[in-house]
Design a protein around this motif. Structure first.
Motif, mmCIF file in Angstrom:
data_model
loop_
_atom_site.group_PDB
_atom_site.id
_atom_site.type_symbol
_atom_site.label_atom_id
_atom_site.label_comp_id
_atom_site.label_asym_id
_atom_site.label_seq_id
_atom_site.Cartn_x
_atom_site.Cartn_y
_atom_site.Cartn_z
ATOM 1 N N GLN A 2 -44.940 58.536 -15.134
ATOM 2 C CA GLN A 2 -45.605 57.856 -14.009
ATOM 3 C C GLN A 2 -46.756 57.224 -14.778
ATOM 4 O OE1 GLN A 2 -48.442 60.035 -11.396
ATOM 5 N NE2 GLN A 2 -46.989 59.522 -9.828
ATOM 6 N N THR A 11 -43.887 55.268 -10.140
ATOM 7 C CA THR A 11 -43.360 56.400 -10.897
ATOM 8 C C THR A 11 -41.795 56.189 -10.997
ATOM 9 O OG1 THR A 11 -44.331 58.034 -9.402
ATOM 10 C CG2 THR A 11 -42.484 58.740 -10.111
ATOM 11 N N GLY A 12 -41.315 56.370 -12.246
ATOM 12 C CA GLY A 12 -40.085 56.184 -12.961
ATOM 13 C C GLY A 12 -39.102 57.002 -11.968
ATOM 14 N N SER A 13 -37.749 56.150 -12.044
ATOM 15 C CA SER A 13 -36.747 57.088 -11.267
ATOM 16 C C SER A 13 -35.752 57.629 -12.250
ATOM 17 C CB SER A 13 -36.007 56.077 -10.315
ATOM 18 O OG SER A 13 -35.405 54.743 -10.929
ATOM 19 N N GLN A 42 -39.152 49.916 -13.818
ATOM 20 C CA GLN A 42 -39.168 51.032 -12.837
ATOM 21 C C GLN A 42 -40.067 50.726 -11.534
ATOM 22 O OE1 GLN A 42 -37.542 54.148 -13.458
ATOM 23 N NE2 GLN A 42 -36.711 52.606 -14.751
ATOM 24 N N GLY A 43 -40.880 49.693 -11.999
ATOM 25 C CA GLY A 43 -41.804 49.410 -10.715
ATOM 26 C C GLY A 43 -42.771 48.294 -11.076
#
Length: 103
Positions: A2, A11-13, A42-43
């Motif tokens: 994260q 937060t990474g998936s 990831q975002g």
């Protein structure tokens, strides 16, 4: 994994496994943060405040005021004086199998 920032977190998936290295990258420019794990975005988050590298300390493997901490090792930490693009992050992540990660 994260990346926390002032107004929230990304937060990474990707599930994190033990006994394995991950390439983690945070790209920061004046208005946006992009968080990558193994070269995969990831975002992203829009940030109202520009990135201030003179602001103070940077915490790696933990977060200020929280008791969560990395249970592992950090290696080949690199700072750049500019924001990398997505292809540059991907190339760095793919270079993990080489003896040196730097281009």
């Amino acid at each position: 994994l994260q990346y926390p920032y002032d107004a929230g977190s990304i937060t990474g998936s990707i599930p994190v496994e033990t006994d394995r290295w991950y390439h983690v990258a945070l790209v920061a420019d004046n208005s946006q943060r992009s968080f990558y794990i193994d070269g995969i975005l990831q975002g992203q988050a829009s940030i109202a405040k520009p990135f201030d590298r003179d602001r103070g300390r940077v915490l790696l493997g933990g977060s200020q005021g929280k008791r969560a901490a990395l249970d592992g090792l950090l290696d080949e930490i690199t700072w750049y004086d500019r924001a990398l693009d997505a292809n540059e992050v991907k190339n760095l992540a793919q270079s993990l199998n080489r003896s040196v990660c730097l281009p």
